[in-house]
Structure formats: C-alpha cells, structure tokens
Design a protein around this motif. Sequence first.
Motif, short mmCIF file in Angstrom:
data_model
loop_
_atom_site.label_atom_id
_atom_site.label_comp_id
_atom_site.label_asym_id
_atom_site.label_seq_id
_atom_site.Cartn_x
_atom_site.Cartn_y
_atom_site.Cartn_z
N PRO A 154 21.72 -25.68 34.39
CA PRO A 154 20.79 -26.09 35.44
C PRO A 154 20.09 -24.98 36.23
CG PRO A 154 23.04 -26.20 36.25
CD PRO A 154 23.14 -25.78 34.80
N HIS A 155 20.48 -23.71 36.04
CA HIS A 155 19.88 -22.66 36.87
C HIS A 155 18.35 -22.64 36.75
CE1 HIS A 155 18.14 -18.49 36.66
NE2 HIS A 155 18.51 -18.52 37.93
N GLY A 156 17.86 -22.52 35.53
CA GLY A 156 16.42 -22.37 35.32
C GLY A 156 15.64 -23.62 35.67
N THR A 157 16.18 -24.77 35.35
CA THR A 157 15.45 -26.01 35.62
C THR A 157 15.27 -26.23 37.12
OG1 THR A 157 17.54 -27.19 35.38
CG2 THR A 157 16.07 -27.19 33.48
N VAL A 158 16.24 -25.83 37.93
CA VAL A 158 16.09 -25.98 39.38
C VAL A 158 15.02 -25.02 39.90
CG1 VAL A 158 17.25 -25.69 41.62
CG2 VAL A 158 18.43 -26.84 39.73
N HIS A 159 15.03 -23.79 39.37
CA HIS A 159 13.97 -22.85 39.76
C HIS A 159 12.59 -23.45 39.52
CE1 HIS A 159 15.29 -18.81 41.00
NE2 HIS A 159 16.38 -18.99 40.28
N VAL A 160 12.43 -23.97 38.32
CA VAL A 160 11.11 -24.50 37.93
C VAL A 160 10.75 -25.71 38.78
CG1 VAL A 160 9.80 -25.53 36.04
CG2 VAL A 160 11.33 -23.61 35.58
N ARG A 161 11.72 -26.56 39.05
CA ARG A 161 11.42 -27.78 39.79
C ARG A 161 11.13 -27.52 41.26
NH1 ARG A 161 9.12 -30.91 41.73
NH2 ARG A 161 9.41 -33.17 41.95
N VAL A 162 11.83 -26.60 41.88
CA VAL A 162 11.52 -26.28 43.27
C VAL A 162 10.10 -25.71 43.34
CG1 VAL A 162 12.10 -24.81 45.25
CG2 VAL A 162 13.91 -25.94 43.94
N GLY A 163 9.78 -24.88 42.37
CA GLY A 163 8.41 -24.40 42.22
C GLY A 163 7.99 -23.40 43.29
N GLY A 164 6.71 -23.06 43.25
CA GLY A 164 6.20 -22.06 44.19
C GLY A 164 6.82 -20.71 43.91
N ASN A 165 7.26 -20.02 44.95
CA ASN A 165 7.91 -18.72 44.77
C ASN A 165 9.10 -18.82 43.81
OD1 ASN A 165 7.44 -17.58 48.22
ND2 ASN A 165 6.19 -17.25 46.41
N MET A 166 9.84 -19.89 43.91
CA MET A 166 11.05 -20.05 43.10
C MET A 166 10.76 -20.14 41.61
SD MET A 166 14.24 -20.28 44.34
CE MET A 166 15.19 -21.69 43.72
N GLY A 167 9.50 -20.41 41.24
CA GLY A 167 9.19 -20.56 39.83
C GLY A 167 9.01 -19.25 39.09
N PHE A 168 9.06 -18.13 39.80
CA PHE A 168 8.76 -16.84 39.19
C PHE A 168 9.85 -15.82 39.53
CE2 PHE A 168 4.54 -18.00 37.89
CZ PHE A 168 4.17 -18.97 38.81
N PHE A 169 10.25 -15.02 38.52
CA PHE A 169 11.24 -13.98 38.76
C PHE A 169 10.80 -13.04 39.87
CE2 PHE A 169 14.12 -15.35 35.78
CZ PHE A 169 13.73 -15.26 34.45
N SER A 170 9.51 -12.73 39.89
CA SER A 170 9.01 -11.72 40.83
C SER A 170 9.11 -12.16 42.27
CB SER A 170 7.56 -11.36 40.49
OG SER A 170 6.74 -12.52 40.64
N THR A 171 9.01 -13.46 42.52
CA THR A 171 8.91 -13.95 43.89
C THR A 171 10.03 -14.91 44.29
OG1 THR A 171 7.51 -15.76 43.14
CG2 THR A 171 6.41 -13.76 43.92
N ALA A 172 10.92 -15.23 43.38
CA ALA A 172 11.91 -16.29 43.64
C ALA A 172 12.70 -16.06 44.93
CB ALA A 172 12.85 -16.41 42.45
N ALA A 173 13.10 -14.82 45.18
CA ALA A 173 13.95 -14.55 46.34
C ALA A 173 13.17 -14.49 47.64
CB ALA A 173 14.74 -13.26 46.13
N ARG A 174 11.86 -14.73 47.59
CA ARG A 174 11.09 -14.84 48.84
C ARG A 174 11.31 -16.20 49.47
NH1 ARG A 174 5.18 -12.16 47.29
NH2 ARG A 174 6.03 -10.26 46.36
N ASP A 175 11.90 -17.12 48.72
CA ASP A 175 12.27 -18.41 49.27
C ASP A 175 13.75 -18.34 49.65
OD1 ASP A 175 13.00 -21.03 49.84
OD2 ASP A 175 11.71 -21.88 48.27
N PRO A 176 14.10 -18.53 50.92
CA PRO A 176 15.51 -18.42 51.32
C PRO A 176 16.43 -19.35 50.55
CG PRO A 176 14.10 -18.51 53.26
CD PRO A 176 13.22 -18.79 52.08
N VAL A 177 15.91 -20.46 50.04
CA VAL A 177 16.77 -21.39 49.32
C VAL A 177 17.24 -20.78 48.01
CG1 VAL A 177 15.16 -22.71 47.84
CG2 VAL A 177 17.05 -23.87 49.01
#
Lengths: 477, 123
Positions: free
Chosen positions: A232-255
């Motif tokens: 489930p790791h990748g699918t949650v990233h993709v579904r939350v979307g926005g910053n979370m959808g990209f390796f480069s920006t994922a950690a800009r979302d506190p969640v």
Amino acid sequence: MFGTNEEESRRRFLQQVGVGVLGGWSLDSWAGLAPPEAVPLPLPLPQATCALPAHGAATAFRRDCRPIRPRQVANRLTSAEVDQLKAAYQAMRALDTSDPSDPRGFMQQANVHCVFCATDPALQVHGSWRFFAWHRAYLYFHERILGKLINNENFRLPFWGWDSGFPTLPQPYVTPNNTTNPLFNPTRVLAPGTALDPADIGPTVINDVLTLGSFDDFGGTATGSGTPENSPHGTVHVRVGGNMGFFSTAARDPVFYQHHATVDKLWSDWNKASTSHTNPTDPAFTGLVFNFFDENKVWRSITAAQVLDHENSLRYVYEPYRFWDRFLCLIWRLFPIDWRVTGRIVIPRTNPRLLEALKGETPIRLNVRGLELPRDRSAIYRIYASEAEAKADAGDRSPGFLGTVSVVLNDPDNRHPSRGTLNVVLSVRQGVRATLARGEAIQPWVVGGGDQKTPKRAFQLRAADVLVSVGTPEREQ
Amino acid sequence: MSDTTRHFRIAVPELSGSGTALLVLREVKLPNNRPVTLRAYAVAPDSSRILLGSSGLPALAPEAKGSTTHPTLRITVTSGLQRWLEVARGATQVEIEVKAEVLPDTSGPIAWSVSGAELVPAR
C-alpha cells in the motif's frame, strides 16, 4: 549519461550528500531505473532547490537512551498532544524563514527525500531493500528534531493508521483545512473525509502483505523492491496526490511522515507476525550506511543494523504497546556485601555511596551467583526478603518480593541434567530498599517447587555469592 | 480516473500450502512526471473482473522529462487469486487485465507499456 562537466558536477554533488560507500551503491543497484534513453536526462530539479546543507565528516550514531514511548494513531491523540504536534511543526516551519540553511527546517527536511529519491539514481532508496531501513532512519531523526524544537524528548510521531481502520486523512492534518494549520498542505487531491480505496489499504491488502513469507518479497532485495513498497505505500502516495504524488516533493506534505510511520509499522507488524519473518543478516544489507542531520545539526551516520530493533535502539513502539521501559540506559556497577561471611544481605557502613543510592531512586539489583535450587524437576520458585513473606507467598503484592526463578529440565526424564551455575538478578523494590538503607539485614527465603503430588516448600536462600549492583544513567552517544 | 489497459493470458501456477502468490510485470515503462497506480484484474468465467492487486508508483517530479522502465514490478495477489480460483475451478490459464490509473489532470491518458506478466508463488 553525463558529459565531462556534468560528471565533475555529479562527483561534487555526491561528495556533498555523503554517499554511504558501505552500501555499495551503484547505478546498477536501483532496479527501478533502466539505463538512460538516448537523449541525456536533466536532473529533475536544479541542485540548488534539492540539496543538503554543507557538512563535515559524519559522527556515528551510537545509542539512544531516552525512555521508550509509543507512536500513536493520529486520530486518537488528545487535544494537548495535537497542540504539541502542531507546535513542533510550526517551529520547524519557522526555521524556513528565520534560517533557511538550518537542516532542521521543514523544507530542508523535505529536501532530504528529494535528494535521496529524485536526483541521482546512485542515491535512490526506493526499489530495493534500502526502502524500509532508510525511511525508518529518516523518520527517526525527523522525530528527534521535532522533539528538540519543543523541548520534549518524549515526543513521538503519530502514525496515520490506514492499516488499522483510519482510511481518511488524519483529523489534525485537516482541522482546520487551511494555511493556519502547520499540518495542512494545499496540493492534496484526496479531500478531507474521503476514504482511501479499500483496494489500496483494505484488510485483504494488509493481510496479504503481512503473510508474505520472506523479506525478499516483503522488503525487497539489493536489486528489487518488496511488494508493500508499491502497495500500500505507493498507492497511498498516488491517491493523496499533489506533493505526495512525486518523490521530489512528497515530504513537503506533513502527512508524508504519518504515512511513512504507518508503512514503518507495517514492517514492525510483519516481523512480529511470525518467528520466520526475519530481516536479512547479509552484511551487504546490515552494513548499509545512511546519513542525516540530527536534532543538534550534527551530521550523523547510522547503519541498517542499528534501525532493525526500533523498540530498544530507536526507543519507540507502536500502540497497542505492552509495556514502557521507563529506565534510561544504565551502567551497572557491582558492590560486594560480605555474603560469603554473613550469609545475609546487609549494606556495609563502609560503603556510603551504596547507602546513598539506596535512599534515592537509583535502580538497585541483587546479583545472586550459584543459587542452590533443586534441579531434578521443572518448577517455579519465588524469592522473598523474609521467611514470613515466603511462607505467606503473596507474590509481587508482597513488599519483600524479590523475583521469580524457573527451573526447566532439559528432557522429561532428566537424563541430561543441567550442570551450569544458576545465576539470577533480582530487583530491589521500595520496601526492601528502606530496610537496607536503615542498615538492617535481610535474609532471603525461597518458596516453590510444588506440584499436584507434592506441596510447595519454603527454605532459606543459599548461594555462592550475592552482590549488589547500582545502575547509573549512561550518557547518550 | 482516466486509464489504459493491457491484457495477458497466463498460466496459473502451482501454489504452496500458504497459497501466497505474486503477479510479476516485466519491463514496465512509465512517464517520469505522472504518478500512476496499476490495477490488476482477473477475468472470471462470467466476464466479471476480480481485483488481484495494485501497484502505486509515485513519479520523480512534475517537471521531469522522459520515462523509466522498471525491469520487474511485483504485486501480491494472494487473496484475489484465491477468489478467482473459487469461481474458475480447474482452469489452467487466467486472463489478466492491467489498468493504469492516474488522477484527473490536463495531461490526458497516460502512455505506458508492459512487455510481459506471469504469476509465481511467493518465496
């Protein structure tokens, strides 16, 4: 892939981020990327916006001596705990403007993920057995920074809990759902209150992952990912979307950090699900070295081996937890007490240090060497500070209760009896401490050994020697 | 979500006692600038789709160029395959559909490819 100028630039960049050579990283070791296409690929982001602050040589992580504390599911935090969580992130975000180069700032923390996941393939921590270990270490140092910023060493990250009945964005992260909330992110596609798809995080998915039989399939290999990395790791990233959808920006979302705490919990749960669910012992895995800035802005190195036991090494557990270790790291010092002469436990007046320790809160133990117990049958024995308490046998409710010792036969017929010396360590609790602090002697007694046919019996403790040990808190390294 | 679909007909493997199984996709090529979730379905005898499992792949960066080819992507399909086996008793082959799902945006359907697929027992 790189021309001459780009190769030199790449070499300087790798030196800057402190690539862990023990890991043996190479372009070939990231199975997620194929060799580059004919047209040279630019780095996804200019280095200026996805780089780490300058640093010197790394200081090795040694020990964490804080109390063990639980990471709790975010939706069950108390209002005070939510306030503390938000205060920590507010302080972290404040560094982005007061000192953008501070590695503890929010954007600097986010850049860590960008650097190791979206720049040079040689640094990539996805797509292999590095995934779980690196993210565990990343969260660990992130958590310590947050705690330091609010002066609370007991602070632990909450986890999202999509694996255990919490499929919507955690309440603290969407309440309020605007920029006044340091846990808010405006790019999310998953709306507050909208549940993640059961196809991504439902009980079937979680159960299928927790029943995987090998670390190869769960956590991956040197050259390939385990299946949970993508679901489930990748699918949650993709579904939350926005910053979370990209390796480069994922950690800009506190969640991101709460999502990865849940992923980390999945690893912990997989280890606990079966005794056969073991982590790799291959030195190529255990010797992987990761680097992060700690809460004191010190550039640290930590190995994969050092993150495997998160409870004792990194001092956190996931609720529901069984117990808390309230003691810090302790150094135990032994003191003789003339047991061989007197046959009793009494603290010599000539040892003021020991007497002083007895009056305070310092942990005290009795080290019994060569304890004499019947070894012809399996039985449980309880030890008390006096004959009266042994004959009453009230267990740990008794103020003079010292501990329990088990004798277990090697085989039912005792054809291969144990011949080793029986040594035990007993905790000294308050009632006994007070007696010893007054200079009075205690004479331990033992009770037990009974079964359906024979009654238990009480007898005076006999041992080759008894020493007292005093625990001194060890400094963290 | 917009999506594109690929089809395979592959052999049903002999599973061990635990029945744990993986779907292995080979040479999966995806763009570097679009997060994707691949969903694998088994087609039942009545033509309904039984979800086998999913694989979520964050993209590198919004402005990244080009694509990445993953030599293998593995998806745990234990429960889904067991559900399919219950309705397709005795079948030695299974028709599998793999859909690429992306969140709605202005970029249109995603261009992706996969060269092969197989079902294997987990290790």
